[in-house]
Design an enzyme around this catalytic site. Structure first.
Site, PDB file in Angstrom:
ATOM      1  N   ARG A   1       0.850  -1.186   0.000  1.00  0.00           N
ATOM      2  CA  ARG A   1       0.000   0.000   0.000  1.00  0.00           C
ATOM      3  C   ARG A   1       0.893   1.246   0.000  1.00  0.00           C
ATOM      4  O   ARG A   1       1.962   1.257   0.624  1.00  0.00           O
ATOM      5  CB  ARG A   1      -0.899   0.036   1.246  1.00  0.00           C
ATOM      6  CG  ARG A   1      -2.060  -0.949   1.199  1.00  0.00           C
ATOM      7  CD  ARG A   1      -3.097  -0.575   0.130  1.00  0.00           C
ATOM      8  NE  ARG A   1      -4.225  -1.501   0.130  1.00  0.00           N
ATOM      9  CZ  ARG A   1      -4.347  -2.524  -0.720  1.00  0.00           C
ATOM     10  NH1 ARG A   1      -3.418  -2.757  -1.631  1.00  0.00           N
ATOM     11  NH2 ARG A   1      -5.414  -3.299  -0.669  1.00  0.00           N
TER      12      ARG A   1
ATOM     13  N   HIS B   1      -0.682   0.049  -9.800  1.00  0.00           N
ATOM     14  CA  HIS B   1      -1.448  -0.902  -8.959  1.00  0.00           C
ATOM     15  C   HIS B   1      -1.939  -2.097  -9.795  1.00  0.00           C
ATOM     16  O   HIS B   1      -3.129  -2.406  -9.829  1.00  0.00           O
ATOM     17  CB  HIS B   1      -2.632  -0.205  -8.272  1.00  0.00           C
ATOM     18  CG  HIS B   1      -3.108  -0.944  -7.050  1.00  0.00           C
ATOM     19  ND1 HIS B   1      -3.535  -0.310  -5.907  1.00  0.00           N
ATOM     20  CD2 HIS B   1      -3.215  -2.277  -6.777  1.00  0.00           C
ATOM     21  CE1 HIS B   1      -3.900  -1.208  -4.994  1.00  0.00           C
ATOM     22  NE2 HIS B   1      -3.715  -2.420  -5.511  1.00  0.00           N
TER      23      HIS B   1
HETATM   24  P1  NDP Z   1      -1.922 -11.593   4.874  1.00  0.00           P
HETATM   25  O1  NDP Z   1      -2.863 -11.037   5.875  1.00  0.00           O
HETATM   26  O2  NDP Z   1      -2.128 -12.984   4.394  1.00  0.00           O
HETATM   27  O3  NDP Z   1      -0.425 -11.501   5.417  1.00  0.00           O
HETATM   28  C1  NDP Z   1       0.056 -10.377   6.077  1.00  0.00           C
HETATM   29  C2  NDP Z   1       1.483 -10.659   6.557  1.00  0.00           C
HETATM   30  O4  NDP Z   1       2.006  -9.444   7.109  1.00  0.00           O
HETATM   31  C3  NDP Z   1       1.530 -11.715   7.667  1.00  0.00           C
HETATM   32  O5  NDP Z   1       2.676 -12.504   7.529  1.00  0.00           O
HETATM   33  C4  NDP Z   1       1.623 -10.854   8.934  1.00  0.00           C
HETATM   34  O6  NDP Z   1       2.283 -11.464  10.020  1.00  0.00           O
HETATM   35  C5  NDP Z   1       2.472  -9.709   8.436  1.00  0.00           C
HETATM   36  N1  NDP Z   1       2.292  -8.534   9.294  1.00  0.00           N
HETATM   37  C6  NDP Z   1       1.144  -7.864   9.597  1.00  0.00           C
HETATM   38  N2  NDP Z   1       1.392  -6.872  10.465  1.00  0.00           N
HETATM   39  C7  NDP Z   1       2.716  -6.911  10.723  1.00  0.00           C
HETATM   40  C8  NDP Z   1       3.583  -6.167  11.560  1.00  0.00           C
HETATM   41  N3  NDP Z   1       3.127  -5.151  12.315  1.00  0.00           N
HETATM   42  N4  NDP Z   1       4.886  -6.493  11.598  1.00  0.00           N
HETATM   43  C9  NDP Z   1       5.370  -7.520  10.863  1.00  0.00           C
HETATM   44  N5  NDP Z   1       4.596  -8.283  10.049  1.00  0.00           N
HETATM   45  C10 NDP Z   1       3.288  -7.975   9.984  1.00  0.00           C
HETATM   46  O7  NDP Z   1      -1.935 -10.567   3.654  1.00  0.00           O
HETATM   47  P2  NDP Z   1      -1.708 -10.887   2.103  1.00  0.00           P
HETATM   48  O8  NDP Z   1      -0.396 -11.554   1.955  1.00  0.00           O
HETATM   49  O9  NDP Z   1      -2.903 -11.539   1.523  1.00  0.00           O
HETATM   50  O10 NDP Z   1      -1.657  -9.404   1.493  1.00  0.00           O
HETATM   51  C11 NDP Z   1      -0.725  -8.446   1.938  1.00  0.00           C
HETATM   52  C12 NDP Z   1      -1.067  -7.074   1.383  1.00  0.00           C
HETATM   53  O11 NDP Z   1      -0.721  -6.983   0.012  1.00  0.00           O
HETATM   54  C13 NDP Z   1      -2.539  -6.699   1.393  1.00  0.00           C
HETATM   55  O12 NDP Z   1      -2.968  -6.292   2.684  1.00  0.00           O
HETATM   56  C14 NDP Z   1      -2.591  -5.559   0.403  1.00  0.00           C
HETATM   57  O13 NDP Z   1      -2.311  -4.345   1.052  1.00  0.00           O
HETATM   58  C15 NDP Z   1      -1.430  -5.880  -0.550  1.00  0.00           C
HETATM   59  N6  NDP Z   1      -1.911  -6.261  -1.890  1.00  0.00           N
HETATM   60  C16 NDP Z   1      -1.479  -5.544  -2.978  1.00  0.00           C
HETATM   61  C17 NDP Z   1      -1.873  -5.896  -4.255  1.00  0.00           C
HETATM   62  C18 NDP Z   1      -1.386  -5.177  -5.458  1.00  0.00           C
HETATM   63  O14 NDP Z   1      -1.832  -5.456  -6.568  1.00  0.00           O
HETATM   64  N7  NDP Z   1      -0.439  -4.273  -5.318  1.00  0.00           N
HETATM   65  C19 NDP Z   1      -2.784  -7.031  -4.470  1.00  0.00           C
HETATM   66  C20 NDP Z   1      -3.139  -7.731  -3.288  1.00  0.00           C
HETATM   67  C21 NDP Z   1      -2.730  -7.336  -2.031  1.00  0.00           C
HETATM   68  P3  NDP Z   1       1.672 -12.801  10.716  1.00  0.00           P
HETATM   69  O15 NDP Z   1       1.979 -13.908   9.713  1.00  0.00           O
HETATM   70  O16 NDP Z   1       2.464 -12.916  11.943  1.00  0.00           O
HETATM   71  O17 NDP Z   1       0.209 -12.552  10.884  1.00  0.00           O
HETATM   72  C1  OXD Z   2      -5.828  -6.198  -3.054  1.00  0.00           C
HETATM   73  C2  OXD Z   2      -5.353  -5.292  -4.073  1.00  0.00           C
HETATM   74  O1  OXD Z   2      -5.685  -5.887  -1.877  1.00  0.00           O
HETATM   75  O2  OXD Z   2      -5.689  -5.498  -5.246  1.00  0.00           O
HETATM   76  O3  OXD Z   2      -6.356  -7.264  -3.417  1.00  0.00           O
HETATM   77  O4  OXD Z   2      -4.614  -4.333  -3.800  1.00  0.00           O
END
Ligand code: NDP
Ligand code: OXD
Length: 309
Positions: free
Chosen positions: A224, A272
């Site tokens: 993000r 994006h």
């Molecule tokens: P998940 O919820 O599956 O994974 C999030 C990961 O981040 C977990 O490993 C979590 O740790 C870790 N995390 C969360 N908070 C912290 C913190 N404070 N410190 C350290 N680690 C942290 O999310 P996704 O993998 O599905 O997606 C991640 C992000 O990617 C989405 O939220 C979105 O913003 C972005 N995204 C972007 C897209 C694009 O096209 N650019 C498309 C899709 C998503 P833990 O394992 O310990 O819970």
């Molecule tokens: C998502 C994205 O969060 O597209 O799925 O950014």
């Protein structure tokens, strides 16, 4: 059970087709054609327009049409106690892995520089670096980050990951929490951010973090825009602390024409497009959750409102 779909960027038709081909009786409505609003149980949306929730008196669940849910939390009208579900789509993880691999491999092999040399008619060998010398670090080891990290190891990169809670992933050096962030950064030449946006991660890609990376590190942000402090990124690039960045996400999207990122020579911008959930691939999990909702069974892929993701 009625589902209301809203998106300002995606056509409803692939979603309608994917869901109705599996559940022909599903009552699928598209905003703003609500019909009898009191019949709507599920809102399937990315960023519903202001006032949407007030129009849905019997809403039982909010389903994000993507992996991230920060856009829902940003809505002051979000009902405080309804379950929020998100998509966890293996196809989207593959897409994200393809994007990150393209960026990491292109950067690792200096494709931009080689193309510049071609334009100048120059046959010249840039300094060579083996994959085993390019240490990649993935922030966030969730549905996307873990897939990306695993895929990178297949190319031979030494890969580490950082998450909130400790993890064990074969072949990946796992670090967790604030206490291990420094060690994770110190061994990272290419940093890939795949964190969710939460109060804890807001602005995490800042001057202090860049200073903990080895000089000349490269940053990829596909999570993000609010993860990045824009001025700090530009300052770190201009000072040579960072050698470059690829950014897929921005504080304001579309990125305003006057934003300095557009013209910075060390920044590559993608709009994006890193990955998109596929309606065909997620239709079964949405229908499964609707069935669970009907039967009062536990819902899958429910967001932890406390943690914010
Ligand atoms: P998940 O919820 O599956 O994974 C999030 C990961 O981040 C977990 O490993 C979590 O740790 C870790 N995390 C969360 N908070 C912290 C913190 N404070 N410190 C350290 N680690 C942290 O999310 P996704 O993998 O599905 O997606 C991640 C992000 O990617 C989405 O939220 C979105 O913003 C972005 N995204 C972007 C897209 C694009 O096209 N650019 C498309 C899709 C998503 P833990 O394992 O310990 O819970
Ligand atoms: C998502 C994205 O969060 O597209 O799925 O950014």
């Amino acid at each position: 059970m009625a589902v209301l779909f809203y998106s300002s960027v995606m056509s409803p038709e692939p979603w309608r087709a994917a869901l109705l081909s599996r559940a022909p009786g599903l009552d699928f409505r598209v905003y703003p054609e609500l019909g009898r609003a009191e019949e709507i149980d599920c809102l399937l949306a990315w960023r519903p327009p202001p006032g949407t929730f007030k129009q849905l008196p019997n809403l039982r669940v909010i389903y994000a049409t993507g992996a991230g849910v920060d856009q829902l939390f940003a809505d002051p009208e979000l009902p405080p106690d309804l379950p929020i579900l998100r998509l966890v789509d293996p196809a989207q993880s593959d897409e994200m892995a393809a994007y990150v691999m393209a960026v990491v491999l292109g950067r690792h092999r200096g494709l931009d520089l080689l193309r510049e040399q071609q334009r100048a008619g120059l046959w010249s060998f840039p300094p060579y670096r083996y994959v085993t010398e390019q240490r990649v670090g993935v922030m966030g080891l969730g549905a996307l980050g873990a897939t990306v990290a695993r895929r990178l190891t297949l190319c031979g990169f030494p890969v580490a990951g950082w998450s909130r809670r400790p993890k064990t992933l074969a072949g990946i050096a796992c670090f967790a929490g604030e206490a291990e962030l420094g060690a994770f950064l110190a061994r990272t030449d290419m940093l890939v951010c795949l964190l969710p946006l939460t109060p804890e991660t807001d602005g995490i890609l800042n001057a202090a973090l860049f200073a903990r990376l080895p000089r000349g590190a490269y940053v990829v942000n596909a999570a993000r825009g609010q993860h990045v402090i824009d001025a700090d990124l530009i300052a770190a690039l201009d000072a040579g602390q960072l050698s470059g960045a690829t950014l897929d996400v921005f504080r304001i999207e579309p990125l305003p024409a006057e934003h300095p990122f557009w013209r910075h020579p060390a920044i590559a911008i993608t709009p994006h497009v890193a990955s998109l959930a596929s309606p065909e691939s997620v239709a079964d999990q949405i229908l499964d959750n609707l069935r669970r909702l009907r039967e009062g069974a536990p819902l899958l892929n429910q967001v932890d409102r406390q943690a914010g993701y």
